[in-house]
Design an enzyme around this catalytic site. Structure first.
Site, short mmCIF file in Angstrom:
data_model
loop_
_atom_site.label_atom_id
_atom_site.label_comp_id
_atom_site.label_asym_id
_atom_site.label_seq_id
_atom_site.Cartn_x
_atom_site.Cartn_y
_atom_site.Cartn_z
N CYS A 2 0.87 -1.17 0.00
CA CYS A 2 0.00 0.00 0.00
C CYS A 2 0.91 1.22 0.00
CB CYS A 2 -0.92 0.00 1.22
SG CYS A 2 -1.97 1.47 1.33
N GLU A 127 -4.03 1.03 -6.17
CA GLU A 127 -3.17 -0.05 -6.61
C GLU A 127 -3.04 0.04 -8.12
OE1 GLU A 127 -1.17 -2.02 -5.39
OE2 GLU A 127 -1.71 -2.54 -3.34
#
Length: 344
Positions: A2, A127
Site C-alpha cells: 500500500c 493499486e
C-alpha cells in the site's frame, strides 16, 4: 503493498466519521491532537502526514484505554532506537509492514509488543495493475451505504458521509539526539491480497523490491476497538484481527494520480477503460464527488512554513492546473452505468 492513499475529509468531518462507543457504551467522537497539522489530500504517499486513531492512554497514562484520539503522524515508521540525527537517513523502507514478519523484524517488533497499535484512516487506497501498455491505477475502498450523503452534519449527529477505510498500523515515537521535537510515525500492515483484488496486485516476490500485498483492513468498530485497546487486548490476540477482507470494491481511475503532486478529485474519479472520454456519472459517483468537494471547500490549504521544520521534507505541493470545480463540472451533469465493481 500500500503505497498511495487518499484522505480528503476536513478535520471536523474526520471526528464525526470516527465516532464510536467507549467501554461504558457512551457515544463519543475522538479528540484531535495536533489538529493544525492535518492536511487533507486526494493523493498521499509515503513520507506525507496523515490522520490515525490511537488509544488515549498512549498520551495520558491514567486515561481509559478504550478512549480514542485522532493524531497526525508521518507515514514511514522511524524506530525509537534509530540513532541518526535525521529520519531521512533510515536505510530501508518502513511505510509497509508485512504481517508475517511484524513480530520478528526489529523495526516493528518492539513497538508492537509495547501496544503501539494504530488505525490509519483513508477514503481508500490506490493499486496499479501491470498491463502491456503500462500500469492501470485502481481506487479501492469500502462499499458505501445507500444513504451516504455529501451534506454537512453538525455536532453529535450520526455521520452519513463517506465510510472511511480503516487500516491496521503500528506507530512509534522517535526523538532526535539533543534538542528536538518528538516525531510520531506509522507503518501500514499488509496481508495477502483478497481474491477480489488479487488480479490487480497479488502478493508476489518482485526482483529488488520485496513482496507486495494489500493493507490489513479492520472492518467494523469492534475490530477497531480491539486493535486499539492495547491494555485489554494483548498482542497475541490482536494480531488475529490481521486478515484479508473481501468487503471492498474498486474502480479504475485516471493515470492523473500517478504523479504524487496531483491533488484533486480527479485522482479518485472513476473512468471507463478503453474510452477516450470520462465515464458518465452515476448516483454513487455523484455522492463521491459531492463529499470530496465539500471536504475540500472546508479545508483551507496549509503552507509549508506553517508546519514544524521536520515535516517540510514530507510536504507535496498540489498541482494548481486543475481544480475540483473543473472536474465536477464535467461529471455532475452526466448519467450512465456504474464504474464500481467487484471482480468475479
Amino acid at each position: 503493498m500500500c503505497g498511495r492513499t487518499a484522505c480528503s475529509l476536513a478535520a471536523d468531518n474526520l471526528r464525526q466519521a470516527c465516532a464510536y462507543r467507549d467501554s461504558r457504551g457512551q457515544h463519543r467522537q475522538p479528540e484531535w491532537v495536533r489538529r493544525e497539522r492535518d492536511q487533507p489530500s486526494h493523493n498521499k504517499g509515503p513520507q506525507s502526514s496523515g490522520p490515525v486513531l490511537l488509544s488515549r492512554r498512549h498520551l495520558h497514562q491514567d486515561a481509559d484505554s478504550s478512549e480514542r484520539v485522532l493524531m497526525d503522524m508521518c507515514w514511514g515508521l522511524v524506530p525509537s532506537w534509530f540513532k541518526q540525527d535525521n529520519p531521512s537517513k533510515l536505510q530501508f523502507n518502513t511505510f509497509n509492514c508485512r504481517s508475517d514478519t511484524m513480530l520478528s523484524k526489529s523495526s516493528y517488533k518492539g513497538a508492537l509488543l509495547k501496544g503501539k497499535r494504530c488505525v490509519v484512516l483513508a477514503d481508500g487506497f490506490y493499486e496499479w495493475q501491470q498491463q502491456s501498455g503500462g500500469k492501470q491505477p485502481y481506487f479501492i475502498y469500502f462499499p458505501q451505504p445507500k444513504d451516504t450523503t455529501d451534506k454537512e452534519t453538525e455536532g453529535d449527529e450520526e455521520w452519513k458521509g463517506w465510510r472511511l477505510l480503516t487500516m491496521a498500523g503500528i506507530f512509534d515515537c522517535w526523538k532526535p539526539p539533543g534538542e528536538g521535537e518528538m516525531l510520531y510515525t506509522y507503518t501500514i500492515i499488509t496481508v495477502d491480497a483478497s481474491k477480489d483484488v488479487s488480479f490487480i496486485h497479488h502478493r508476489q516476490v518482485r526482483p529488488g523490491k520485496g513482496v507486495a500485498g494489500m493493507p490489513a483492513i479492520l472492518d467494523g468498530d469492534e475490530a477497531i476497538g480491539k486493535w486499539l485497546d492495547f491494555a485489554e487486548v494483548p498482542t497475541q490476540e490482536a494480531v488475529k484481527l490481521i486478515q484479508p477482507t473481501e468487503n471492498i470494491v474498486f474502480h479504475p481511475v485516471s493515470t492523473f494520480v500517478n504523479n504524487i503532486r496531483n491533488n484533486a478529485p480527479e485522482c479518485v474519479a472513476p473512468i471507463e477503460l478503453g474510452a477516450k472520454k470520462e465515464v458518465k456519472a452515476t448516483p454513487n459517483n455523484k455522492v463521491m464527488l459531492g463529499w470530496l468537494k465539500s471536504s475540500q471547500e472546508g479545508s483551507p490549504q496549509k503552507k509549508e512554513n506553517d508546519l514544524p521544520k521536520w515535516t517540510s521534507q514530507f510536504i507535496h505541493t498540489p498541482s494548481p492546473k486543475k481544480t475540483s470545480a473543473d472536474v465536477l463540472q464535467r461529471w455532475l451533469g452526466k448519467q450512465g452505468q456504474p464504474a464500481v465493481k467487484k471482480h468475479k
